[in-house]
Design a protein around this motif. Structure first.
Motif, PDB file in Angstrom:
ATOM      1  N   THR A  21       0.811  -1.225   0.000  1.00 28.38           N
ATOM      2  CA  THR A  21       0.000   0.000   0.000  1.00 28.38           C
ATOM      3  C   THR A  21       0.844   1.275   0.000  1.00 28.38           C
ATOM      4  O   THR A  21       0.309   2.365  -0.093  1.00 28.38           O
ATOM      5  N   LEU A  22       2.150   1.120   0.120  1.00 27.17           N
ATOM      6  CA  LEU A  22       3.018   2.307   0.183  1.00 27.17           C
ATOM      7  C   LEU A  22       3.139   2.978  -1.185  1.00 27.17           C
ATOM      8  O   LEU A  22       3.216   2.297  -2.212  1.00 27.17           O
ATOM      9  N   PHE A  81       8.076  -3.655  -8.444  1.00 29.45           N
ATOM     10  CA  PHE A  81       8.126  -3.421  -7.006  1.00 29.45           C
ATOM     11  C   PHE A  81       9.389  -2.654  -6.665  1.00 29.45           C
ATOM     12  O   PHE A  81      10.343  -2.641  -7.419  1.00 29.45           O
ATOM     13  N   GLY A  82       9.391  -2.042  -5.504  1.00 25.94           N
ATOM     14  CA  GLY A  82      10.584  -1.376  -5.013  1.00 25.94           C
ATOM     15  C   GLY A  82      10.741   0.021  -5.561  1.00 25.94           C
ATOM     16  O   GLY A  82       9.901   0.540  -6.283  1.00 25.94           O
ATOM     17  N   PRO A 154       2.853   4.519   7.585  1.00 22.69           N
ATOM     18  CA  PRO A 154       3.787   3.384   7.594  1.00 22.69           C
ATOM     19  C   PRO A 154       4.991   3.648   6.702  1.00 22.69           C
ATOM     20  O   PRO A 154       4.889   4.336   5.689  1.00 22.69           O
ATOM     21  N   LEU A 155       6.127   3.125   7.115  1.00 21.98           N
ATOM     22  CA  LEU A 155       7.363   3.260   6.347  1.00 21.98           C
ATOM     23  C   LEU A 155       7.707   1.929   5.689  1.00 21.98           C
ATOM     24  O   LEU A 155       7.279   0.867   6.129  1.00 21.98           O
ATOM     25  N   CYS A 156       8.524   1.992   4.657  1.00 19.45           N
ATOM     26  CA  CYS A 156       8.951   0.804   3.937  1.00 19.45           C
ATOM     27  C   CYS A 156       9.834  -0.061   4.846  1.00 19.45           C
ATOM     28  O   CYS A 156      10.746   0.442   5.503  1.00 19.45           O
TER      29      CYS A 156
END
Length: 184
Positions: A21-22, A81-82, A154-156
């Motif tokens: 969700t980030l 991703f990433g 929230p953080l990764c």
């Protein structure tokens, strides 16, 4: 048997629960980056060198800069991703065969431990650090560590997946190898 609420609550506290969700790390415009760059390096340069930097920045903006920026944007879009910096970060921090903490992280500080009676005993301090590291590794492997949060967001947590506690760096005179250990 766990109830639906308990299962949902457990998943929400899972270390990597928020990853999907980030938002993606935004790529600043070339102009934003180049506008800031001379100021960032100014404390490392005298005025003559900083004037030269400003000239080089101008030439870069009028030359190769836009093409390289476009390649960076395309590269980011190709990654499912990433972050666009992830692969470069891995190369910078994981490829060298020297101690990463001591040689590549100028802000690393080993603070005093919370237990004052261990402060002056190297063996007790080393044992305490080892125990805390193993405990953290266990929390990560079992995804029991709550996700980091900053101002409610929230953080990764991806750096914990492939870097901390799952990485083995093997020194090699020709090429330093990096091996990822399976998480069990």
């Amino acid at each position: 048997m766990a109830t639906m609420e308990e299962t949902d609550s457990t998943r929400r506290s899972s270390t990597f629960f928020n990853q999907s969700t980030l938002p993606r790390l935004p790529i600043p415009t070339l102009e934003e980056t180049l506008e800031k760059f001379p100021g960032v390096v100014s404390s490392l340069q005298n005025s003559s060198q900083n004037n030269e930097t400003k000239q080089l920045v101008k030439e870069f903006l009028e030359g190769d800069g836009p093409k390289l920026q476009e390649l960076l944007v395309r590269y980011d879009k190709s990654r499912k991703f990433g972050s666009y910096v992830e692969e470069f970060w891995n190369e910078a921090y994981l490829a060298p065969d020297c101690s990463t903490v001591l040689n590549l992280n100028p802000f690393f500080v080993l603070e005093d431990g919370p237990d004052a009676k261990n402060a002056n005993d190297q063996i007790l301090r080393a044992a305490s650090l080892t125990f805390a590291s193993i405990k953290m590794a266990s929390f990560l492997r079992h995804e029991e560590m709550p996700p980091d949060v900053f101002h409610g967001s929230p953080l990764c947590m991806d750096q914990f997946k492939v870097c901390l506690y799952t990485l083995l760096k093997i020194a090699n005179f020709v090429y330093g190898a990096v091996c990822f250990l399976g998480v069990s």
